[in-house]
Design a protein around this motif. Sequence first.
Motif, mmCIF file in Angstrom:
data_model
loop_
_atom_site.group_PDB
_atom_site.id
_atom_site.type_symbol
_atom_site.label_atom_id
_atom_site.label_comp_id
_atom_site.label_asym_id
_atom_site.label_seq_id
_atom_site.Cartn_x
_atom_site.Cartn_y
_atom_site.Cartn_z
ATOM 1 N N LEU A 106 14.832 57.018 5.687
ATOM 2 C CA LEU A 106 14.274 56.966 4.343
ATOM 3 C C LEU A 106 14.339 58.329 3.658
ATOM 4 C CD1 LEU A 106 11.166 54.703 4.962
ATOM 5 C CD2 LEU A 106 13.161 54.138 3.556
ATOM 6 N N GLU A 107 14.082 59.380 4.406
ATOM 7 C CA GLU A 107 14.109 60.726 3.836
ATOM 8 C C GLU A 107 15.505 61.080 3.314
ATOM 9 O OE1 GLU A 107 11.933 64.796 5.008
ATOM 10 O OE2 GLU A 107 13.418 64.138 6.487
ATOM 11 N N ALA A 108 16.536 60.578 3.976
ATOM 12 C CA ALA A 108 17.915 60.868 3.572
ATOM 13 C C ALA A 108 18.439 59.919 2.491
ATOM 14 C CB ALA A 108 18.830 60.800 4.802
ATOM 15 N N HIS A 109 17.718 58.844 2.204
ATOM 16 C CA HIS A 109 18.194 57.837 1.258
ATOM 17 C C HIS A 109 18.058 58.329 -0.183
ATOM 18 C CE1 HIS A 109 18.795 54.009 -0.737
ATOM 19 N NE2 HIS A 109 19.247 53.544 0.425
ATOM 20 N N PRO A 110 19.081 58.154 -1.011
ATOM 21 C CA PRO A 110 19.046 58.667 -2.387
ATOM 22 C C PRO A 110 18.014 57.984 -3.291
ATOM 23 C CG PRO A 110 21.042 57.393 -2.019
ATOM 24 C CD PRO A 110 20.371 57.532 -0.694
ATOM 25 N N VAL A 112 14.994 57.190 -2.374
ATOM 26 C CA VAL A 112 13.641 57.521 -1.926
ATOM 27 C C VAL A 112 13.303 58.931 -2.378
ATOM 28 C CG1 VAL A 112 12.140 57.828 0.084
ATOM 29 C CG2 VAL A 112 13.797 55.954 0.046
ATOM 30 N N GLU A 113 12.260 59.035 -3.171
ATOM 31 C CA GLU A 113 11.806 60.331 -3.706
ATOM 32 C C GLU A 113 11.164 61.181 -2.618
ATOM 33 O OE1 GLU A 113 11.162 63.181 -6.560
ATOM 34 O OE2 GLU A 113 11.980 61.226 -7.084
ATOM 35 N N SER A 114 10.212 60.584 -1.872
ATOM 36 C CA SER A 114 9.473 61.311 -0.833
ATOM 37 C C SER A 114 9.191 60.389 0.333
ATOM 38 C CB SER A 114 8.138 61.822 -1.376
ATOM 39 O OG SER A 114 8.320 62.634 -2.497
ATOM 40 N N THR A 115 9.184 60.952 1.529
ATOM 41 C CA THR A 115 8.826 60.205 2.735
ATOM 42 C C THR A 115 7.699 60.955 3.427
ATOM 43 O OG1 THR A 115 11.098 59.453 2.976
ATOM 44 C CG2 THR A 115 9.681 59.238 4.909
ATOM 45 N N GLY A 132 2.653 57.502 15.822
ATOM 46 C CA GLY A 132 2.271 56.203 15.305
ATOM 47 C C GLY A 132 3.411 55.562 14.542
ATOM 48 N N CYS A 133 3.097 54.444 13.920
ATOM 49 C CA CYS A 133 4.175 53.651 13.325
ATOM 50 C C CYS A 133 4.103 53.556 11.814
ATOM 51 C CB CYS A 133 4.152 52.256 13.927
ATOM 52 S SG CYS A 133 2.668 51.365 13.494
ATOM 53 N N LEU A 134 3.140 54.199 11.178
ATOM 54 C CA LEU A 134 3.030 54.063 9.736
ATOM 55 C C LEU A 134 3.817 55.144 9.020
ATOM 56 C CD1 LEU A 134 -0.722 53.134 9.256
ATOM 57 C CD2 LEU A 134 1.247 51.635 9.343
ATOM 58 N N VAL A 135 4.739 54.725 8.180
ATOM 59 C CA VAL A 135 5.558 55.612 7.365
ATOM 60 C C VAL A 135 5.322 55.213 5.913
ATOM 61 C CG1 VAL A 135 7.912 56.350 6.812
ATOM 62 C CG2 VAL A 135 7.316 55.763 9.178
ATOM 63 N N SER A 136 5.085 56.192 5.055
ATOM 64 C CA SER A 136 4.925 55.914 3.627
ATOM 65 C C SER A 136 6.051 56.588 2.869
ATOM 66 C CB SER A 136 3.578 56.471 3.127
ATOM 67 O OG SER A 136 2.517 55.854 3.789
ATOM 68 N N GLU A 137 6.417 55.988 1.755
ATOM 69 C CA GLU A 137 7.474 56.562 0.945
ATOM 70 C C GLU A 137 7.199 56.300 -0.528
ATOM 71 O OE1 GLU A 137 7.934 52.583 1.733
ATOM 72 O OE2 GLU A 137 8.347 53.980 3.323
ATOM 73 N N ALA A 138 7.802 57.143 -1.353
ATOM 74 C CA ALA A 138 7.746 56.965 -2.805
ATOM 75 C C ALA A 138 9.178 56.813 -3.272
ATOM 76 C CB ALA A 138 7.094 58.170 -3.458
#
Length: 145
Positions: A106-110, A112-115, A132-138
């Motif tokens: 997600l961090e590398a995806h164009p 996705v603003e923020s991970t 843990g397993c929770l990842v948030s993204e904007a």
Amino acid sequence: NDNPNRPWVMVDGTFATPYHMRSLDFPGIDVAIQSCTKYLGGHSDILAGSVSSLSPEFCHGLAKVQKLITAPLNPMDSYLLMRGIRTLDVRMQRHGENALQVANMLEAHPLVESTFYPGLSSHPDNTGGGDGCLVSEAFRVGRDS
């Protein structure tokens, strides 16, 4: 809770699990709550929960309520919960490894603003992964995204 004017501080550690966070080890935390149905049980075959405290008074009161409403687990559910806890270690390791892979993608995806994941090297509170397993993204939005 030694101060009668201080409210009780309760922490729900369901998603972190005791594998990642031992709530009662933090100063000021009076009660730790877990849903044992999810990660601790691990097989979606029980309905259970856990309430823990270092306060003898709180635990005594909790035991009274438990007896009044007949909340203790039956022997079969207790066995199923123990079965799930035996595999908690390996399941939490895999959750952390998978979450780190998803967070990196997600961090590398164009789009996705923020991970946000503490295992990422870019996270300000980086812990090295396996958190843990929770990842948030904007996501990026708008016509120019």
